[in-house]
Design a protein around this motif. Structure first.
Motif, short mmCIF file in Angstrom:
data_model
loop_
_atom_site.label_atom_id
_atom_site.label_comp_id
_atom_site.label_asym_id
_atom_site.label_seq_id
_atom_site.Cartn_x
_atom_site.Cartn_y
_atom_site.Cartn_z
N PRO A 224 0.79 -1.24 0.00
CA PRO A 224 0.00 0.00 0.00
C PRO A 224 0.82 1.28 0.00
O PRO A 224 0.28 2.36 -0.30
N TYR A 225 2.11 1.21 0.31
CA TYR A 225 2.95 2.41 0.22
C TYR A 225 2.99 2.93 -1.22
O TYR A 225 3.10 4.14 -1.44
N ARG B 284 9.60 -6.80 14.78
CA ARG B 284 10.72 -6.96 13.87
C ARG B 284 11.71 -5.82 14.03
O ARG B 284 11.32 -4.67 14.29
N GLY B 285 12.98 -6.12 13.84
CA GLY B 285 13.98 -5.06 13.87
C GLY B 285 13.86 -4.16 12.66
O GLY B 285 14.13 -2.96 12.73
N LYS B 286 13.46 -4.72 11.53
CA LYS B 286 13.29 -3.94 10.31
C LYS B 286 12.31 -4.68 9.41
O LYS B 286 12.05 -5.87 9.58
N VAL B 287 11.75 -3.94 8.46
CA VAL B 287 10.88 -4.54 7.45
C VAL B 287 11.70 -4.69 6.18
O VAL B 287 12.30 -3.73 5.70
N HIS B 288 11.74 -5.88 5.66
CA HIS B 288 12.52 -6.15 4.44
C HIS B 288 11.73 -5.68 3.22
O HIS B 288 10.60 -6.12 3.00
N LEU B 289 12.33 -4.78 2.45
CA LEU B 289 11.66 -4.17 1.31
C LEU B 289 12.56 -4.25 0.08
O LEU B 289 13.78 -4.36 0.21
N PRO B 290 11.99 -4.16 -1.12
CA PRO B 290 12.83 -4.06 -2.32
C PRO B 290 13.70 -2.81 -2.25
O PRO B 290 13.34 -1.80 -1.62
N ASP B 291 14.83 -2.85 -2.91
CA ASP B 291 15.74 -1.70 -2.93
C ASP B 291 15.01 -0.46 -3.45
O ASP B 291 14.32 -0.50 -4.48
N GLY B 292 15.13 0.64 -2.71
CA GLY B 292 14.54 1.90 -3.13
C GLY B 292 13.03 1.97 -3.00
O GLY B 292 12.41 2.91 -3.52
N TRP B 293 12.42 1.05 -2.30
CA TRP B 293 10.96 0.98 -2.21
C TRP B 293 10.34 2.26 -1.64
O TRP B 293 9.28 2.70 -2.08
N LEU B 294 11.02 2.88 -0.69
CA LEU B 294 10.46 4.05 -0.02
C LEU B 294 10.77 5.36 -0.75
O LEU B 294 10.33 6.42 -0.30
N ASP B 295 11.47 5.28 -1.87
CA ASP B 295 11.88 6.51 -2.56
C ASP B 295 10.70 7.28 -3.13
O ASP B 295 10.67 8.52 -3.09
N ASP B 296 9.72 6.58 -3.70
CA ASP B 296 8.62 7.25 -4.39
C ASP B 296 7.31 6.52 -4.10
O ASP B 296 7.04 5.45 -4.67
N PRO B 297 6.46 7.08 -3.25
CA PRO B 297 5.20 6.40 -2.91
C PRO B 297 4.20 6.36 -4.06
O PRO B 297 3.22 5.62 -3.99
N TRP B 298 4.45 7.11 -5.13
CA TRP B 298 3.50 7.16 -6.25
C TRP B 298 3.96 6.33 -7.43
O TRP B 298 3.27 6.29 -8.46
N ASP B 299 5.05 5.64 -7.31
CA ASP B 299 5.55 4.78 -8.38
C ASP B 299 4.61 3.59 -8.54
O ASP B 299 4.35 2.84 -7.59
N GLY B 300 4.10 3.38 -9.75
CA GLY B 300 3.16 2.29 -9.98
C GLY B 300 3.77 1.08 -10.64
O GLY B 300 3.04 0.15 -11.03
N ALA B 301 5.10 1.05 -10.79
CA ALA B 301 5.75 -0.06 -11.48
C ALA B 301 5.73 -1.32 -10.63
O ALA B 301 5.79 -1.28 -9.40
N VAL B 302 5.69 -2.46 -11.29
CA VAL B 302 5.73 -3.75 -10.61
C VAL B 302 7.19 -4.13 -10.38
O VAL B 302 7.99 -4.11 -11.32
N PRO B 303 7.58 -4.46 -9.15
CA PRO B 303 8.98 -4.83 -8.89
C PRO B 303 9.38 -6.07 -9.68
O PRO B 303 8.55 -6.93 -10.00
#
Length: 369
Positions: free
Chosen positions: A116-117, A340-359
């Motif tokens: 949802p981010y 959890r100590g951290k949430v595992h995310l794809p690289d750069g996931w938090l850079d742009d909340p409006w990016d609609g591309a599929v990882p």
């Protein structure tokens, strides 16, 4: 409570839990009281590719109605194909979408509670699911966000309404909280205020029927989702049905009644899996939940938790003190917990909340969380 055209009473949903909410467990819970009983999380790629394990996981007992499937997917096209397959092949009566799973193998692909981010990607997935589901209601389950600095539930709620989602369930924790700490029920109230057009269901820290009533009273939510609170306690759904109907009666089974339910559960798994040794091994994780609070010797507990056949399990269950009453003070947390100590995310996931591309490599081919 209405979810699309589907009436649900009592307003209670069994949360999908990997390795738990298979058909045998759902049947035991459904016998106790009404509501929606959702199967384990199903990966959209595995479904559309007709993975044999996944197709076995979406088998429902003849007594199950309505039938609910929860889908996990990251690619809108694949999610749409899965929704169309369910509708056209009459595989279920209701589709739920998972945006709440916090486990690393899901979030590191951008799925579950991470997704949802990405507001545009979320919108594309919801649009594809609703457009392809035909007359089936589509709902979603989510968390507050990734962590306290990246909350997404209010934006996600409005997007869901705009895209025709029929109801939203909120687990009032972030992905980082995992199952630790205390659920923030005030977030459920804020979501209900933000999306008054559709039902909002609250999830988190419902350990007994009175917790469910209190959540509804405090938050204004339309219903509740129960997960860990029913582990080893199918009777909780009887309590919930009584509570929402205004009754004060609560189930208090003896150890003998619990033992009988344990035997039925294991026998159901054998019928489901068609392999006794595997089914009994799968049942072992339930032993501690069923026996929580009862006085049972350590040696007998170990025997039950290491049984390799139904006969071994039955022999152990027969040695329990069947007259022992339901123990007090058992309406307490069950199952996994901890932050959890951290949430595992794809690289750069938090850079742009409006990016609609599929990882890249987003879609898993394995169901079950």
């Amino acid at each position: 409570m209405k979810i699309g055209a589907m009436g649900v009473w009592p307003p209670v949903v069994l949360a999908p839990m990997a390795g738990i909410t298979n058909a045998p467990f759902r049947v035991l819970c459904r016998e106790q009281g009404g509501g929606l009983f959702v199967c384990e999380m199903i990966t959209t790629r595995a479904l559309v590719e007709r993975n044999p394990k996944t197709l076995r996981m979406i088998r429902f007992a003849e007594s199950e109605s309505p039938r609910s499937i929860q889908l996990y997917g990251v690619d809108p096209d694949t999610v749409g194909r899965a929704a169309r397959m369910i509708a056209e092949e009459d595989l279920a009566d209701h589709i739920d979408l998972n945006f709440g799973c916090p486990v690393p193998k899901v979030t590191r692909r951008g799925g579950g509670s991470a997704l949802p981010y990405k507001r545009h990607l979320l919108r594309r997935i919801l649009r594809a699911a609703v457009a392809n589901a035909g007359s089936l209601p589509v709902t979603m389950k989510m968390r507050k966000g990734i962590d306290d600095d990246h909350l997404t539930y209010l934006d996600a709620g409005r997007i869901a309404v705009e895209e025709g989602v029929a109801a939203i369930a909120l687990h009032a924790r972030t992905a980082k909280q995992h199952y630790g700490g205390v659920a923030d029920w005030s977030a459920i109230a804020r979501l209900k205020e933000a999306v008054p057009e559709i039902p909002v269901l609250g999830n988190g820290d419902i350990w007994c029927a009175d917790d469910a009533l209190r959540m509804v009273a405090e938050t204004g939510c339309d219903g509740v989702v129960v997960g860990r609170g029913c582990l080893g306690r199918p009777w909780l759904f009887r309590d919930l049905a009584n509570a929402f109907d205004g009754g004060a009666e609560r189930a208090r089974p003896t150890l003998g009644e619990v033992a009988a339910m344990m035997a039925r559960h294991a026998e159901g798994l054998v019928e489901c899996f068609d392999l006794e040794r595997y089914a009994v091994a799968d049942f072992r994780k339930h032993v501690g939940w069923y026996l929580k609070g009862f006085t049972v010797g350590g040696e007998l507990r170990r025997e039950l938790a290491s049984a390799e056949s139904l006969d071994q399990l039955r022999e152990g269950l027969a040695r329990l003190d069947h007259d022992q009453p339901w123990p007090p003070n058992t309406d307490t947390p069950r199952g996994k917990s901890g932050e959890r100590g951290k949430v595992h995310l794809p690289d750069g996931w938090l850079d742009d909340p409006w990016d609609g591309a599929v990882p890249d490599d987003a879609e898993s081919d394995t169901s079950g969380g």
